[in-house]
Enzyme design. Structure first.
Site, mmCIF file in Angstrom:
data_model
loop_
_atom_site.group_PDB
_atom_site.id
_atom_site.type_symbol
_atom_site.label_atom_id
_atom_site.label_comp_id
_atom_site.label_asym_id
_atom_site.label_seq_id
_atom_site.Cartn_x
_atom_site.Cartn_y
_atom_site.Cartn_z
ATOM 1 N N PRO A 10 0.791 -1.226 0.000
ATOM 2 C CA PRO A 10 0.000 0.000 0.000
ATOM 3 C C PRO A 10 0.832 1.288 0.000
ATOM 4 O O PRO A 10 1.837 1.392 0.696
ATOM 5 C CB PRO A 10 -0.842 -0.097 1.280
ATOM 6 C CG PRO A 10 -0.197 -1.153 2.099
ATOM 7 C CD PRO A 10 0.496 -2.078 1.146
ATOM 8 N N ASN A 11 0.338 2.223 -0.798
ATOM 9 C CA ASN A 11 0.871 3.582 -0.923
ATOM 10 C C ASN A 11 2.157 3.674 -1.738
ATOM 11 O O ASN A 11 2.597 4.779 -2.055
ATOM 12 C CB ASN A 11 1.063 4.239 0.455
ATOM 13 C CG ASN A 11 -0.256 4.394 1.184
ATOM 14 O OD1 ASN A 11 -1.193 4.948 0.628
ATOM 15 N ND2 ASN A 11 -0.356 3.864 2.388
ATOM 16 N N ARG A 18 5.235 12.085 -3.047
ATOM 17 C CA ARG A 18 5.121 12.582 -1.679
ATOM 18 C C ARG A 18 6.320 12.086 -0.869
ATOM 19 O O ARG A 18 6.899 11.055 -1.180
ATOM 20 C CB ARG A 18 3.842 12.038 -1.000
ATOM 21 C CG ARG A 18 2.547 12.562 -1.566
ATOM 22 C CD ARG A 18 2.386 14.034 -1.199
ATOM 23 N NE ARG A 18 1.117 14.542 -1.671
ATOM 24 C CZ ARG A 18 0.051 14.723 -0.897
ATOM 25 N NH1 ARG A 18 0.128 14.440 0.379
ATOM 26 N NH2 ARG A 18 -1.047 15.214 -1.400
ATOM 27 N N TYR A 23 11.434 8.622 1.037
ATOM 28 C CA TYR A 23 11.360 7.551 0.042
ATOM 29 C C TYR A 23 12.038 7.875 -1.292
ATOM 30 O O TYR A 23 12.046 7.036 -2.192
ATOM 31 C CB TYR A 23 9.893 7.165 -0.191
ATOM 32 C CG TYR A 23 9.215 6.665 1.069
ATOM 33 C CD1 TYR A 23 9.672 5.513 1.720
ATOM 34 C CD2 TYR A 23 8.138 7.346 1.643
ATOM 35 C CE1 TYR A 23 9.077 5.053 2.883
ATOM 36 C CE2 TYR A 23 7.535 6.892 2.809
ATOM 37 C CZ TYR A 23 8.008 5.749 3.424
ATOM 38 O OH TYR A 23 7.424 5.294 4.571
ATOM 39 N N ASN A 75 7.957 -5.780 -1.169
ATOM 40 C CA ASN A 75 7.949 -4.697 -0.191
ATOM 41 C C ASN A 75 6.494 -4.616 0.301
ATOM 42 O O ASN A 75 5.645 -4.018 -0.373
ATOM 43 C CB ASN A 75 8.388 -3.368 -0.803
ATOM 44 C CG ASN A 75 8.422 -2.259 0.245
ATOM 45 O OD1 ASN A 75 7.896 -2.419 1.355
ATOM 46 N ND2 ASN A 75 9.033 -1.139 -0.098
ATOM 47 N N ALA A 78 3.213 -0.966 4.672
ATOM 48 C CA ALA A 78 2.678 -0.968 6.041
ATOM 49 C C ALA A 78 2.241 -2.366 6.494
ATOM 50 O O ALA A 78 2.244 -2.660 7.700
ATOM 51 C CB ALA A 78 1.509 0.001 6.147
ATOM 52 N N HIS A 81 4.157 -4.697 9.035
ATOM 53 C CA HIS A 81 4.054 -4.639 10.495
ATOM 54 C C HIS A 81 2.717 -5.153 11.017
ATOM 55 O O HIS A 81 2.468 -5.108 12.219
ATOM 56 C CB HIS A 81 4.273 -3.186 10.954
ATOM 57 C CG HIS A 81 5.358 -2.491 10.188
ATOM 58 N ND1 HIS A 81 6.676 -2.910 10.236
ATOM 59 C CD2 HIS A 81 5.335 -1.457 9.294
ATOM 60 C CE1 HIS A 81 7.402 -2.135 9.431
ATOM 61 N NE2 HIS A 81 6.603 -1.256 8.843
ATOM 62 N N ASP A 88 1.125 -15.693 5.957
ATOM 63 C CA ASP A 88 0.634 -17.059 5.781
ATOM 64 C C ASP A 88 0.593 -17.440 4.300
ATOM 65 O O ASP A 88 0.883 -18.583 3.942
ATOM 66 C CB ASP A 88 -0.761 -17.218 6.395
ATOM 67 C CG ASP A 88 -0.726 -17.257 7.926
ATOM 68 O OD1 ASP A 88 0.381 -17.359 8.496
ATOM 69 O OD2 ASP A 88 -1.805 -17.178 8.540
ATOM 70 N N GLU A 99 12.661 -9.710 1.179
ATOM 71 C CA GLU A 99 11.880 -8.562 1.682
ATOM 72 C C GLU A 99 12.703 -7.298 1.457
ATOM 73 O O GLU A 99 13.878 -7.253 1.833
ATOM 74 C CB GLU A 99 11.628 -8.794 3.177
ATOM 75 C CG GLU A 99 10.937 -7.657 3.891
ATOM 76 C CD GLU A 99 10.809 -7.933 5.400
ATOM 77 O OE1 GLU A 99 11.120 -9.060 5.867
ATOM 78 O OE2 GLU A 99 10.425 -6.988 6.115
ATOM 79 N N HIS A 101 12.822 -2.971 1.811
ATOM 80 C CA HIS A 101 12.274 -1.694 2.280
ATOM 81 C C HIS A 101 13.162 -0.571 1.786
ATOM 82 O O HIS A 101 14.392 -0.670 1.867
ATOM 83 C CB HIS A 101 12.201 -1.648 3.809
ATOM 84 C CG HIS A 101 11.302 -2.706 4.350
ATOM 85 N ND1 HIS A 101 9.942 -2.617 4.267
ATOM 86 C CD2 HIS A 101 11.584 -3.895 4.917
ATOM 87 C CE1 HIS A 101 9.406 -3.706 4.782
ATOM 88 N NE2 HIS A 101 10.383 -4.507 5.173
ATOM 89 N N LEU A 102 12.532 0.484 1.325
ATOM 90 C CA LEU A 102 13.292 1.655 0.880
ATOM 91 C C LEU A 102 14.009 2.304 2.047
ATOM 92 O O LEU A 102 15.182 2.671 1.961
ATOM 93 C CB LEU A 102 12.336 2.661 0.245
ATOM 94 C CG LEU A 102 11.688 2.193 -1.065
ATOM 95 C CD1 LEU A 102 10.366 2.899 -1.271
ATOM 96 C CD2 LEU A 102 12.630 2.439 -2.226
ATOM 97 N N SER A 103 13.275 2.478 3.137
ATOM 98 C CA SER A 103 13.845 3.143 4.315
ATOM 99 C C SER A 103 14.386 2.080 5.273
ATOM 100 O O SER A 103 14.020 0.899 5.185
ATOM 101 C CB SER A 103 12.770 3.984 5.013
ATOM 102 O OG SER A 103 11.716 3.153 5.482
ATOM 103 N N ARG A 108 13.531 3.966 12.348
ATOM 104 C CA ARG A 108 12.296 4.757 12.380
ATOM 105 C C ARG A 108 11.488 4.435 13.649
ATOM 106 O O ARG A 108 12.023 3.925 14.618
ATOM 107 C CB ARG A 108 11.521 4.496 11.080
ATOM 108 C CG ARG A 108 12.348 4.907 9.844
ATOM 109 C CD ARG A 108 11.568 4.758 8.570
ATOM 110 N NE ARG A 108 10.425 5.661 8.534
ATOM 111 C CZ ARG A 108 9.455 5.588 7.629
ATOM 112 N NH1 ARG A 108 9.510 4.664 6.667
ATOM 113 N NH2 ARG A 108 8.446 6.432 7.669
ATOM 114 N N ARG A 112 7.653 0.183 13.537
ATOM 115 C CA ARG A 112 8.148 -0.330 12.247
ATOM 116 C C ARG A 112 9.278 -1.347 12.443
ATOM 117 O O ARG A 112 9.795 -1.897 11.478
ATOM 118 C CB ARG A 112 8.658 0.812 11.364
ATOM 119 C CG ARG A 112 7.576 1.782 10.945
ATOM 120 C CD ARG A 112 8.109 2.799 9.947
ATOM 121 N NE ARG A 112 7.296 3.988 9.941
ATOM 122 C CZ ARG A 112 6.179 4.143 9.210
ATOM 123 N NH1 ARG A 112 5.776 3.195 8.399
ATOM 124 N NH2 ARG A 112 5.486 5.261 9.282
#
Ligand code: CA2
Length: 147
Positions: A10-11, A18, A23, A75, A78, A81, A88, A99, A101-103, A108, A112
């Site tokens: 998501p996002n 943004r 990011y 990725n 959200a 977490h 599953d 896996e 993650h950009l950040s 953080r 997270r």
């Protein structure tokens, strides 16, 4: 021909539009087009999927069994977490995954710091920005070449 599926949660469709300080400036389309070029070099079929809906990600992971996906790069955003359902699904299809993650999620907020995926993942990359996707792709492609 081997296949790698790249899943973004998501996002991440908002990348580059943004919060560039967290990011970066690249869009999701930029990331995927870089991976398409890499896939050509490695002679690998690339599938890509982004969704803001948990159930759609679960269903795409199930479909990966039918389209003979050999490796997944995910990725979960959200859902990293929160989502036992996506965890599953990955455990059920038993396709190796990395896996990304950009950040650096560990630098953080504390919520997270925990991932529902990391203990199942073949590898985890966090904090390297969009380069993390390319590194994950190369690692997956090299594993597939070895096997
Ligand atoms: O660092 C990552 O890649 C994350 O998976 C990104 C997620 C966040 O919830 C994770 O903790 C870490 C958030 C993705 C939101 O993406 C946006 C992109 C542009 C603008 C706003 C949000």
């Amino acid at each position: 021909m081997a296949s790698i599926l790249v899943i973004n949660g998501p996002n991440l469709n908002m990348l580059g539009r943004r919060e560039p300080e967290i990011y970066g400036h690249e869009t999701l389309e930029d990331i995927i087009s870089g991976l398409i070029d890499l896939a050509d070099e490695y002679n690998i079929r690339l599938f890509d999927f982004q969704s803001n809906a948990e159930h759609e990600i679960v269903e795409r992971i199930h479909k990966a069994m039918d389209d003979d996906t050999d490796y997944i790069i995910i990725n979960p955003a959200a859902f990293t977490h929160t989502s036992v359902a996506i965890r599953d699904a990955l455990a059920t299809v038993d396709i190796p995954f990395i896996e990304v993650h950009l950040s650096n999620i560990h630098k953080r907020e504390s919520f997270r710091h925990h991932s529902y995926f990391s203990d199942l993942a073949e590898g985890v990359i966090a904090g390297l920005g969009t380069k993390g996707y390319r590194l994950a792709f190369e690692a997956a492609a090299e594993k597939l070449e070895e096997s």
